[in-house]
Structure formats: C-alpha cells, structure tokens
Scaffold this active site. Structure first.
Site, PDB file in Angstrom:
ATOM      1  N   GLU A 130       1.052  -1.088   0.030  1.00  0.00           N
ATOM      2  CA  GLU A 130      -0.028  -0.140   0.006  1.00  0.00           C
ATOM      3  C   GLU A 130       0.963   1.169  -0.026  1.00  0.00           C
ATOM      4  OE1 GLU A 130      -2.037   2.402   3.014  1.00  0.00           O
ATOM      5  OE2 GLU A 130      -3.862   0.972   2.528  1.00  0.00           O
ATOM      6  N   CYS A 152      -2.419   8.677   3.858  1.00  0.00           N
ATOM      7  CA  CYS A 152      -2.367   8.206   2.277  1.00  0.00           C
ATOM      8  C   CYS A 152      -3.841   8.236   1.651  1.00  0.00           C
ATOM      9  CB  CYS A 152      -1.832   6.493   2.262  1.00  0.00           C
ATOM     10  SG  CYS A 152      -0.127   6.656   2.506  1.00  0.00           S
TER      11      CYS A 152
END
Length: 456
Positions: free
Chosen positions: A227, A261
């Site tokens: 990720e 994020c």
C-alpha cells in the site's frame, strides 16, 4: 538509531539502539518455532489469543495513545480512537477468520475436490509512522488468524509504539515468537526479507520504498502486498449535499494533520457550486484548532518531523507561485515544534505541486471542473490509484463509481479502512489487498486437493 523527537516540543524523548544481527536471528528463529505450533491450532484457540490482545489494548489505551502523541504528534482524541480500532480489528478476525477461510468445494472428475487455505509461515510487516497501531493490526490480525506468525519492522521514529504492541501480546499471554518487532534500518529490513524464515511481506509506505521491497520480494519469489502513496480525489458535483460534503471532506483531509495516504488531497468541485463550496469549506476549516496534541480539544497536532513540514511548505509556496489562490493559512508559524497552519488553496492548476504531488499535511487543494466529465478526467489524471470519494445523488454515484481509477470509492461518505472491507490500491499506489475476507487470503496457500478415485 535516530533520536525520537517529540514533534510538538522539538525535544528528544528516547533513543533506542538497533537490534543486532544476533538479536534479529533469535527473533526469526523464535517466529519460525512459534509457527510450527501455531499453524496447528484451531481457529477457536487462535481467536482466544487475539481477543485477549484486544482486551489488553483497551485496558492500556491511555498509555498506548500517549506514545503515539509523544512520538508522532497524533492528537490524543485520534490516538485513543486508533487504539480502539486496533482492538476491533483483532476481534473482527477472531470472529470471522474461520468463515473467511472455509474450504471451497469445486466440482471436477474427482470423488471430491476442494481448495483449503493454509498458512505460509512468518510474515514480515514493514510499516510507516503515521498510524503505528492500526497499520500493524492490518497485518498481524489476519495473518495470525490464518495461522502465520508475524515480525513487524516499524518506522524508527515510533519505537515506543512498536515495543508497546509487542508487550501487549506478552501481557495477553501469547506464546513467545508469535508477534515480534525489530528495530532495524532499511538495509537490514531487506536482509530480513531475504531470510528463508520469512515467507511473505506486507509493506505500507512510499512508492519509492515499495519499489525496493517489491524488487526483493520478486527476487526471492515471495508474495507481497504493497500500500503506497496516494493523491486521492474528492469529486463534488452540483447535485451534492454541500454541507455534508464540506464537513466530511474536512474530516478526511485533516485527520492525522493531513498525514494519511487515503486523505482527500485533490478536491474537484463542479463549477455551478464551486464558490458555495469554497466559502463553506473555509468557514469549516477556520473552526479547526491547531495546538498541543495532548489536549482533547485539539483537532490538529504537529507534523511528525521537520523535513515533512519543509517539504509541505515548499509545495504550498510553489503552488501559489503557479497560480493557486491561498484562501487560508500558508505561512510557517513561529515557535517550537513542527506545526503547520490549516491551509486552503483554491483555483489550483493541475500541474501545481498541490495537485501533481502527494501532499502530507494539513493542506486542502480545491479546483473547479466544468462538468462531471472534466471532474472525472481530473480525478484520474494521477499516477496514483488508492481511493476516491464522490458527492452526488446515490443513484448517480452508484453508476459513476466504476469510472474512477482507484482501489476503493466512497459515495457520499468518508474514505476509510474498515476490517470488514478489503482495501488496496492500483497503479503506483500498490497491489494486493488488506482487510476483509480478501485481505486474509493474501498470505495463505490456497491448496487444491483432488481426492480419488476418478469419477466418470
């Protein structure tokens, strides 16, 4: 080992040494030894351990929250919520792992044929600093319930959080070697990944770091979940509920001082409601309180490190120089700590850093779109593909969601990670999934079994 500096005060709070090669070797041996026992435990027995860990985390939630606040500046209100969410993740997989990994019967020419999901061994988690408990849980809760053991390499700026997570397992009565943490630099982390006692890796962090990890994993032919970065769009169409969009996007963008994020980093508003949105958004952002992260009324604490603030300020100044309009904030404050003001940039050109680069801090970048087609074009005009949000009618949102180039889309709601739902990115935001039924299947052997005799 870098010094751990409290970003709110600028003072050094701890300095722990790197683990030696001998210590690392002992940890990997312990992890493999624990795996040889843990893999044969029933789901019920594994679940008992994870529930005990959840209870231990809740019991000491104030201590865990304080560590996050001290080491990376997370406001205590958010930090307490992160501890609770970590405990929830443990409980979710304790409750659902057996169902998620139930064998699947498949018809063939066998008397019986099926797929069963078996553990791989020890999983390495390489994690950043911004959500040290929750990001660890996304790795260890599903991996452990699948029958693996776990070694976590946290960011070196949050060693207290790492030690406290490992301690929670010991205090909950978990067997030695089940969950361990290592304090190592990036080079040593690469060597750990190459070790034959490690069977898979989960990495959360920068795209540059993800490339390095995926290269080693590929070289070693080990499964990996990545990720990576994100430049997530939030699209607000003219038929949206503007007050709801303003409130939710503000929360999304400024949680963890914007150091997330999956925060809404590029806000694209259809022209007919653009001015209304910007004015309402400014009013909402003016109500946010920047200050001491130990206070429960603080909304936004400091950025985690000085270099993050310097990078963010460069992006803001360069974006203004290229034509963005600074509606709010944008100036470095005086005094100690890594604080940055709530900043709103409007009319941001698509090539300005606030749009073309990932911004990690309390800065919202807003631009107008002539219509839905331009909004979608702008939303997808990025190398990243982590998540997106869309504000419109429910019916329209359902049909438009598939047009976003992103791993997850929230329609009329906040983009978040949830243990019940899979999460992951595409393009330069990575590959593989965490959480939900899909995430637990990333680090298992999906073993096909054919049982004879053959049937006609």
């Amino acid at each position: 080992m870098p010094k751990v500096i409290n970003p709110a005060t600028g003072k050094t709070i701890r300095e722990l040494p790197w683990h030696t090669s001998a210590e690392i070797g002992s940890k990997l041996t312990a992890a493999h030894g624990a795996y040889l026992e843990w893999r044969d435990y029933s789901f019920t027995r594994r679940a008992e351990c994870l529930r005990a860990v959840a209870a231990q985390l809740r019991k000491d939630r104030n201590r865990h929250a304080t560590l996050m606040t001290e080491e990376m500046g997370k406001p205590v209100r958010e930090a307490l919520g992160e501890v609770d969410k970590t405990a929830w993740c443990c409980e979710h997989y304790a409750e659902n792992a057996e169902r998620y990994l139930a064998p699947e019967e498949l018809a063939s020419d066998a008397t019986r044929s099926w797929v069963q999901y078996l553990p791989l061994g020890t999983v390495l988690g390489i994690l950043p600093w911004n959500s040290p408990y929750w990001l660890a849980a996304r790795v260890f809760a599903p991996a452990l319930m699948a029958g693996n053991t776990v070694v976590i390499k946290h960011d070196p700026h949050v060693p207290g959080c790492a030690e406290a997570i490992e301690a929670a397992f010991r205090e909950a009565g978990a067997q030695e070697g089940l969950l361990q943490t290592v304090r190592v630099d990036n080079e040593a982390a690469g060597e750990i990944l190459r070790d034959r006692r490690i069977q898979a890796v989960s990495f959360t962090g920068s795209t540059r770091g993800g490339r390095a990890v995926s290269a080693i994993a590929g070289e070693q032919v080990k499964p990996a979940v990545l990720e990576l970065g994100g430049s997530d769009p939030a699209v607000v169409l003219a038929d949206a509920d503007i007050p709801a969009a303003v409130d939710t996007i503000a929360t999304s963008r400024f949680i963890c001082a914007g150091q997330s994020c999956i925060a809404a980093k590029r806000i694209l508003v259809e022209q007919p409601v653009y001015d209304e949105f910007v004015n309402a958004f400014r009013e909402r952002l003016e109500s946010l309180k920047v200050g001491d992260p130990r206070r429960e009324d603080t909304d936004i604490g400091p950025l985690a490190r000085a270099e993050i603030r310097e990078q963010l300020h460069r992006q803001v100044r360069d974006s203004i120089a290229q034509g963005a309009r600074c509606v709010l904030g944008g100036e470095l404050p005086e005094g100690p700590g890594c604080f940055y003001p709530v900043t709103l940039l409007a009319d941001v050109p698509r090539k300005a850093p606030a749009f073309s680069e990932e911004t990690f801090g309390p800065v919202a970048a807003v631009a107008s779109a002539a219509d839905v087609e331009e909004a979608l074009d702008l939303a997808n005009d990025t190398e990243y593909g982590l998540a997106a949000s869309l504000w419109t009618t429910s019916e329209r949102g359902e049909s438009l969601a598939r047009r976003f180039e992103a791993g997850q889309v929230a329609v009329n709601g906040i983009v978040k990670t949830d243990p019940r739902l899979p999460s992951g990115g595409i393009k330069m935001s990575g590959y593989g999934l965490e959480l939900g039924p899909h995430g637990i299947r990333e680090f298992v052997n999906a073993q096909q079994v054919w049982l004879g005799p053959k049937q006609d």
